[in-house]
Motif scaffolding. Structure first.
Motif, mmCIF file in Angstrom:
data_model
loop_
_atom_site.group_PDB
_atom_site.id
_atom_site.type_symbol
_atom_site.label_atom_id
_atom_site.label_comp_id
_atom_site.label_asym_id
_atom_site.label_seq_id
_atom_site.Cartn_x
_atom_site.Cartn_y
_atom_site.Cartn_z
ATOM 1 N N ALA A 80 11.982 49.351 -2.152
ATOM 2 C CA ALA A 80 12.909 48.546 -2.955
ATOM 3 C C ALA A 80 13.832 49.436 -3.783
ATOM 4 C CB ALA A 80 12.130 47.599 -3.860
ATOM 5 N N MET A 81 13.299 50.524 -4.326
ATOM 6 C CA MET A 81 14.139 51.457 -5.091
ATOM 7 C C MET A 81 15.240 52.046 -4.219
ATOM 8 S SD MET A 81 10.912 53.223 -7.031
ATOM 9 C CE MET A 81 11.737 54.769 -7.400
ATOM 10 N N GLU A 82 14.876 52.479 -3.014
ATOM 11 C CA GLU A 82 15.857 53.066 -2.097
ATOM 12 C C GLU A 82 16.924 52.047 -1.699
ATOM 13 O OE1 GLU A 82 15.886 56.188 -1.514
ATOM 14 O OE2 GLU A 82 13.965 57.003 -0.846
ATOM 15 N N LEU A 83 16.478 50.844 -1.357
ATOM 16 C CA LEU A 83 17.423 49.808 -0.940
ATOM 17 C C LEU A 83 18.339 49.406 -2.087
ATOM 18 C CD1 LEU A 83 14.994 47.541 1.126
ATOM 19 C CD2 LEU A 83 16.645 49.200 2.025
ATOM 20 N N ALA A 84 17.791 49.327 -3.288
ATOM 21 C CA ALA A 84 18.605 48.959 -4.443
ATOM 22 C C ALA A 84 19.702 49.987 -4.690
ATOM 23 C CB ALA A 84 17.723 48.816 -5.682
ATOM 24 N N THR A 85 19.367 51.268 -4.533
ATOM 25 C CA THR A 85 20.389 52.305 -4.711
ATOM 26 C C THR A 85 21.539 52.107 -3.739
ATOM 27 O OG1 THR A 85 18.735 53.889 -5.490
ATOM 28 C CG2 THR A 85 20.805 54.789 -4.658
ATOM 29 N N LEU A 86 21.209 51.902 -2.450
ATOM 30 C CA LEU A 86 22.261 51.696 -1.456
ATOM 31 C C LEU A 86 23.053 50.423 -1.743
ATOM 32 C CD1 LEU A 86 20.465 52.673 1.880
ATOM 33 C CD2 LEU A 86 22.026 54.052 0.507
ATOM 34 N N ALA A 87 22.358 49.360 -2.135
ATOM 35 C CA ALA A 87 23.030 48.087 -2.367
ATOM 36 C C ALA A 87 23.957 48.140 -3.579
ATOM 37 C CB ALA A 87 22.001 46.975 -2.548
ATOM 38 N N ARG A 88 23.632 48.961 -4.554
ATOM 39 C CA ARG A 88 24.522 49.096 -5.712
ATOM 40 C C ARG A 88 25.748 49.943 -5.384
ATOM 41 N NH1 ARG A 88 22.508 47.696 -11.043
ATOM 42 N NH2 ARG A 88 24.163 49.050 -11.854
ATOM 43 N N VAL A 89 25.550 50.991 -4.622
ATOM 44 C CA VAL A 89 26.670 51.887 -4.290
ATOM 45 C C VAL A 89 27.571 51.267 -3.218
ATOM 46 C CG1 VAL A 89 27.294 54.179 -3.419
ATOM 47 C CG2 VAL A 89 25.313 53.908 -4.937
ATOM 48 N N PHE A 90 26.953 50.506 -2.296
ATOM 49 C CA PHE A 90 27.700 49.895 -1.186
ATOM 50 C C PHE A 90 27.408 48.389 -1.166
ATOM 51 C CE2 PHE A 90 26.462 54.234 0.064
ATOM 52 C CZ PHE A 90 27.713 54.805 0.251
ATOM 53 N N PRO A 91 27.885 47.656 -2.162
ATOM 54 C CA PRO A 91 27.505 46.235 -2.285
ATOM 55 C C PRO A 91 27.963 45.407 -1.092
ATOM 56 C CG PRO A 91 29.292 46.789 -3.804
ATOM 57 C CD PRO A 91 28.799 48.079 -3.247
ATOM 58 N N GLY A 92 27.066 44.539 -0.640
ATOM 59 C CA GLY A 92 27.391 43.612 0.444
ATOM 60 C C GLY A 92 27.426 44.214 1.820
ATOM 61 N N ARG A 93 26.949 45.457 1.972
ATOM 62 C CA ARG A 93 27.095 46.131 3.266
ATOM 63 C C ARG A 93 25.765 46.554 3.883
ATOM 64 N NH1 ARG A 93 30.766 51.074 2.926
ATOM 65 N NH2 ARG A 93 30.329 50.982 5.161
ATOM 66 N N LEU A 94 24.659 46.106 3.342
ATOM 67 C CA LEU A 94 23.358 46.562 3.808
ATOM 68 C C LEU A 94 22.501 45.390 4.243
ATOM 69 C CD1 LEU A 94 21.257 48.959 4.009
ATOM 70 C CD2 LEU A 94 20.543 48.303 1.690
ATOM 71 N N VAL A 95 21.783 45.570 5.363
ATOM 72 C CA VAL A 95 20.722 44.650 5.791
ATOM 73 C C VAL A 95 19.464 45.484 5.990
ATOM 74 C CG1 VAL A 95 19.937 42.997 7.513
ATOM 75 C CG2 VAL A 95 22.364 43.107 6.917
ATOM 76 N N ALA A 96 18.374 45.053 5.383
ATOM 77 C CA ALA A 96 17.136 45.827 5.449
ATOM 78 C C ALA A 96 16.150 45.151 6.381
ATOM 79 C CB ALA A 96 16.530 45.963 4.053
ATOM 80 N N GLY A 97 15.815 45.816 7.467
ATOM 81 C CA GLY A 97 14.817 45.308 8.397
ATOM 82 C C GLY A 97 13.459 45.928 8.120
ATOM 83 N N ILE A 98 12.428 45.099 8.093
ATOM 84 C CA ILE A 98 11.058 45.569 7.891
ATOM 85 C C ILE A 98 10.191 44.958 8.988
ATOM 86 C CG2 ILE A 98 9.106 45.715 6.301
ATOM 87 C CD1 ILE A 98 11.017 45.179 4.001
ATOM 88 N N GLY A 99 9.286 45.747 9.537
ATOM 89 C CA GLY A 99 8.415 45.242 10.594
ATOM 90 C C GLY A 99 7.024 45.824 10.509
ATOM 91 N N HIS A 100 6.204 45.493 11.511
ATOM 92 C CA HIS A 100 4.820 45.971 11.546
ATOM 93 C C HIS A 100 4.729 47.462 11.851
ATOM 94 C CE1 HIS A 100 3.081 41.981 11.326
ATOM 95 N NE2 HIS A 100 3.754 41.572 12.385
ATOM 96 N N GLY A 101 5.679 47.989 12.605
ATOM 97 C CA GLY A 101 5.531 49.325 13.158
ATOM 98 C C GLY A 101 4.656 49.291 14.409
ATOM 99 N N VAL A 102 4.858 50.241 15.291
ATOM 100 C CA VAL A 102 4.040 50.336 16.502
ATOM 101 C C VAL A 102 2.630 50.767 16.114
ATOM 102 C CG1 VAL A 102 3.763 51.514 18.720
ATOM 103 C CG2 VAL A 102 6.051 50.885 17.908
ATOM 104 N N ARG A 103 1.641 49.991 16.524
ATOM 105 C CA ARG A 103 0.271 50.223 16.068
ATOM 106 C C ARG A 103 -0.191 51.651 16.334
ATOM 107 N NH1 ARG A 103 -3.331 47.785 12.521
ATOM 108 N NH2 ARG A 103 -5.408 48.639 12.943
ATOM 109 N N GLU A 104 0.091 52.175 17.537
ATOM 110 C CA GLU A 104 -0.362 53.526 17.871
ATOM 111 C C GLU A 104 0.288 54.564 16.943
ATOM 112 O OE1 GLU A 104 -0.864 50.908 21.387
ATOM 113 O OE2 GLU A 104 0.779 51.280 19.957
#
Length: 293
Positions: A80-104
């Motif tokens: 959240a800290m990293e995303l907030a930094t990007l969103a403040r510097v580049f407002p309206g230009r970021l989409v954050a995808g989060i997933g499970h990751g490959v189990r292996e």
């Protein structure tokens, strides 16, 4: 001419391409009129947040998507800290995808969770709340936060989307995320099923559907098939379906544009192309010309 002007078109910066090529690629994609550029975070390749920062800094209007940050590798507070930094510097230009990751891969990194579903839900819920400026206290199955709050939350929280495939995960996405990111190989019928599952989970009309797709644009069908083969073969095995059932945006510009329209008609708000073969931006330009005239 195929009319697919309402769909957003994105392009992936493939994980196998050298990181130092990203700034120039992003600038050229922006000049072509692409809406989105998506970067990849897979274990051993590139960091998604750092790649997003590079792409955002190199461009002026592109939306940049992170596809995807594996929840087991990421502390929700730090993410959240990293995303907030990007969103403040580049407002309206970021989409954050989060997933499970490959189990292996998560096992190889020593971070495989006891409950992947609980971890993903708790991570997405926590990250979204932190980005809204809330103080988060959570004693969950996988995530524990004791009154964490961002000092500099963004004025406009970026969308957080879930990169998921399986039915229970799609329902989870509909329940807790702003949108769903669908992996390569899924066609229009898959999107209709995915939409139904996100709605079952509680998704409203504003829940976005972003679809990744292998793409190869060219007039020689044999050459297109040859270039796509290693990608569709491997992905078919991962999806558990025959290779010839792995959906692609491919063929002549007209046929590729028809495939984009089919995805759009099935509910995709954004189609992100993972272009294979030589001259990926040339291929993209030919497709955009056909779609947008």
């Amino acid at each position: 001419m195929t009319n697919a002007t309402n769909v957003r078109i994105g392009v992936m910066y493939d994980r196998d391409w050298a990181p130092e090529g990203l700034p120039g690629f992003a600038r050229r994609a922006e000049a072509l009129g692409v809406d989105d550029l998506w970067v990849v975070e897979d274990l051993g390749w590139n960091g998604g947040v750092s790649a997003a920062a590079v792409a955002l800094g190199a461009t002026e209007r592109l939306t940049v998507g992170i596809g995807i940050a594996p929840a087991p590798l990421r502390s929700p507070a730090l993410l959240a800290m990293e995303l907030a930094t990007l969103a403040r510097v580049f407002p309206g230009r970021l989409v954050a995808g989060i997933g499970h990751g490959v189990r292996e891969w998560m096992e190889a990194a020593g971070v495989a969770p006891r409950s992947p579903l609980a971890l993903l839900e708790e991570t997405i819920t926590s990250v979204r709340a932190l980005l809204r400026g809330e103080r988060v206290a959570l004693d969950g199955r996988e995530v524990r936060l004791d009154g964490v709050r961002l000092v500099h939350p963004p004025e406009q929280a970026p969308p957080v989307v879930a990169g998921v495939v399986r039915p229970r995960s799609l329902e989870l996405s509909g329940r807790v995320a702003d949108g769903t990111l669908i992996a390569e190989g899924h066609g229009p019928g898959d999107l209709e099923n995915a939409r139904a599952l996100t709605v079952k989970g509680g998704a409203g009309p504003g829940h976005s559907l972003t679809v990744l797709s292998f793409a190869c644009v060219g007039d020689d069908p044999d050459e297109v098939a040859r270039l796509l083969h290693p990608h569709t073969e491997g992905h078919g095995a991962w999806l558990g379906r025959p290779q010839d059932e792995v959906f692609t945006v491919s063929g002549t510009p007209a046929r590729a544009a028809d495939a984009v329209r089919a995805l759009h008609d099935a509910g995709a708000g954004t189609v992100v192309l993972r272009v294979v073969g030589p001259g990926p931006l040339d291929q993209l330009a030919a497709l955009l010309t056909r779609i947008r005239g």
